[in-house]
Design an enzyme around this catalytic site. Structure first.
Site, PDB file in Angstrom:
ATOM      1  N   ASP A 165      46.975   7.769  59.148  1.00 17.30           N
ATOM      2  CA  ASP A 165      47.424   6.388  58.948  1.00 17.30           C
ATOM      3  C   ASP A 165      46.576   5.449  59.815  1.00 17.30           C
ATOM      4  O   ASP A 165      46.431   5.689  61.017  1.00 17.30           O
ATOM      5  CB  ASP A 165      48.906   6.322  59.357  1.00 17.30           C
ATOM      6  CG  ASP A 165      49.565   5.006  59.004  1.00 17.30           C
ATOM      7  OD1 ASP A 165      49.125   4.353  58.045  1.00 17.30           O
ATOM      8  OD2 ASP A 165      50.546   4.650  59.696  1.00 17.30           O
ATOM      9  N   GLU A 179      41.759  -0.513  53.305  1.00 20.63           N
ATOM     10  CA  GLU A 179      42.593  -1.707  53.541  1.00 20.63           C
ATOM     11  C   GLU A 179      41.767  -2.988  53.481  1.00 20.63           C
ATOM     12  O   GLU A 179      40.659  -3.055  53.993  1.00 20.63           O
ATOM     13  CB  GLU A 179      43.282  -1.616  54.917  1.00 20.63           C
ATOM     14  CG  GLU A 179      44.126  -2.863  55.223  1.00 20.63           C
ATOM     15  CD  GLU A 179      44.967  -2.760  56.485  1.00 20.63           C
ATOM     16  OE1 GLU A 179      45.436  -1.658  56.809  1.00 20.63           O
ATOM     17  OE2 GLU A 179      45.149  -3.802  57.130  1.00 20.63           O
ATOM     18  N   HIS A 208      54.198  -4.656  60.168  1.00 23.08           N
ATOM     19  CA  HIS A 208      54.709  -3.399  60.749  1.00 23.08           C
ATOM     20  C   HIS A 208      55.851  -3.721  61.704  1.00 23.08           C
ATOM     21  O   HIS A 208      55.804  -4.724  62.410  1.00 23.08           O
ATOM     22  CB  HIS A 208      53.606  -2.696  61.549  1.00 23.08           C
ATOM     23  CG  HIS A 208      52.527  -2.095  60.699  1.00 23.08           C
ATOM     24  ND1 HIS A 208      51.198  -2.363  60.901  1.00 23.08           N
ATOM     25  CD2 HIS A 208      52.578  -1.245  59.661  1.00 23.08           C
ATOM     26  CE1 HIS A 208      50.484  -1.682  60.013  1.00 23.08           C
ATOM     27  NE2 HIS A 208      51.307  -1.002  59.246  1.00 23.08           N
ATOM     28  N   GLY A 236      57.092  -0.861  55.487  1.00 19.19           N
ATOM     29  CA  GLY A 236      58.247  -0.683  54.593  1.00 19.19           C
ATOM     30  C   GLY A 236      59.602  -0.923  55.244  1.00 19.19           C
ATOM     31  O   GLY A 236      60.594  -1.143  54.554  1.00 19.19           O
TER      32      GLY A 236
HETATM   33  P1  13P Z   1      56.983   0.219  59.486  1.00 19.95           P
HETATM   34  O1  13P Z   1      56.898   0.774  60.866  1.00 19.95           O
HETATM   35  O2  13P Z   1      57.229  -1.251  59.483  1.00 19.95           O
HETATM   36  O3  13P Z   1      57.958   0.959  58.632  1.00 19.95           O
HETATM   37  O4  13P Z   1      55.534   0.391  58.840  1.00 19.95           O
HETATM   38  C1  13P Z   1      54.993   1.664  58.706  1.00 19.95           C
HETATM   39  C2  13P Z   1      53.573   1.605  58.265  1.00 19.95           C
HETATM   40  O5  13P Z   1      53.168   0.754  57.512  1.00 19.95           O
HETATM   41  C3  13P Z   1      52.670   2.651  58.753  1.00 19.95           C
HETATM   42  O6  13P Z   1      51.363   2.422  58.366  1.00 19.95           O
END
Ligand code: 13P
Length: 287
Positions: A84, A135, A177, A209
């Site tokens: 990620d 991205e 985030h 999310g």
């Molecule tokens: P959140 O921590 O807001 O759920 O986002 C997770 C995310 O996008 C990881 O790349």
């Protein structure tokens, strides 16, 4: 066996649902997410940030742990292990260690440099059969207590990156985030619609999310989002359940201090969060 995220995301985009990427931080997290994906017959993506990778002592440990669990837990649903927000070097390390998917976050580079580096990674990932997320536009988040709003992606830049042959594209559309601030303006569906028109069948990724209202999640899926990342919500549910357990004094009673008991309520809470998300995203019974 770990799989690339390509097929599961193409199916999701065509079927108008989304696959959840749930970030992992340790063994309990991973075990909970895999158990629920299997229980709900849903494909799943395990996300690993560079920081979480370091915390778990390195990418090889993560690959070993996840591969071991797939076998020991008899997981049959498709599972991708995904870096990620990786740096260029981080992507190379994860590819070497045995990840099945990586994200190269070149959004902080000028677009020409983002394109050049993404292009190199497309060639490497294609050769090895791995999926690659790119991205464009930045995703907001908290830094030193200040929540930045992020920057909406330029749809033409999205097309330029998508045309390089990446598997999926994260476009900034006002998402953040962590927790959303009170005065958050919401997702820019105008941007998302324009990006989807420029990128066609490319599965789009929604970061941040946690805390996005359900109607916005559903609308985003209807406009081409096929992967949704969740991290903070699992952290919050884990922390809350652990706090309650400790406040109830259970860690001090009998064998309540046993880490297997102490961490169990948090692991159950993560399962519940993942169940809710898989239901909302519509990926149950799509394995
Ligand atoms: P959140 O921590 O807001 O759920 O986002 C997770 C995310 O996008 C990881 O790349």
């Amino acid at each position: 066996m770990l799989v690339s995220a390509k097929e599961m995301l193409e199916k999701a985009k065509a079927g108008h649902y989304a696959v959840g990427q749930f970030n992992i931080n340790n063994l309990e997290w991973t075990k909970s997410i895999l158990a629920v994906a299997q229980e709900m017959n849903s494909p799943v993506i395990l996300g690993v940030s560079e920081g979480a990778g370091k915390y778990m002592t390195g990418y090889k440990t993560v690959v070993g742990m996840v591969n071991g669990m797939l076998e020991e837990m008899k997981i049959t649903v498709p599972v991708a292990l995904h870096l990620d927000h990786g740096s260029y070097e981080g992507c190379l390390k994860c590819i070497e260690a045995g990840f099945s998917s990586v994200m190269f976050d070149g959004s902080h580079y000028p677009i020409e440099e983002n394109i050049a580096k993404t292009k190199e990674l497309v060639a490497i990932c294609n050769e090895k059969g791995l999926s690659l997320e790119a991205e464009v536009g930045s995703i907001g988040g908290e830094e030193d207590g200040v929540v930045g709003a992020g920057e909406c992606a330029d749809p033409n830049e999205c097309k330029a990156i998508a045309d390089l042959g990446v598997t999926m594209l994260a476009a900034g559309i006002g998402n953040i985030h962590g927790k959303y601030p009170e005065n958050w303006k919401g997702l820019s569906f105008e941007t998302l619609d324009a990006v989807q028109q420029q990128t066609g069948a490319m599965p789009l990724v929604l970061h941040g999310g946690t805390g996005i209202p359900e109607d916005m999640i559903k609308k985003a899926i209807s406009l081409g989002v096929a992967k949704i990342n969740v991290n903070t919500e699992c952290q919050l549910s884990f922390a809350e359940a652990t706090r309650k357990y400790i406040e109830a004094g259970k860690d001090l009673e009998g064998k309540g201090f046993d880490p297997r008991k102490l961490l169990a309520p948090g692991a159950e809470a993560i399962k519940e969060t993942v169940r809710e998300k898989i239901t909302l995203f519509g990926s149950a019974n799509r394995a």
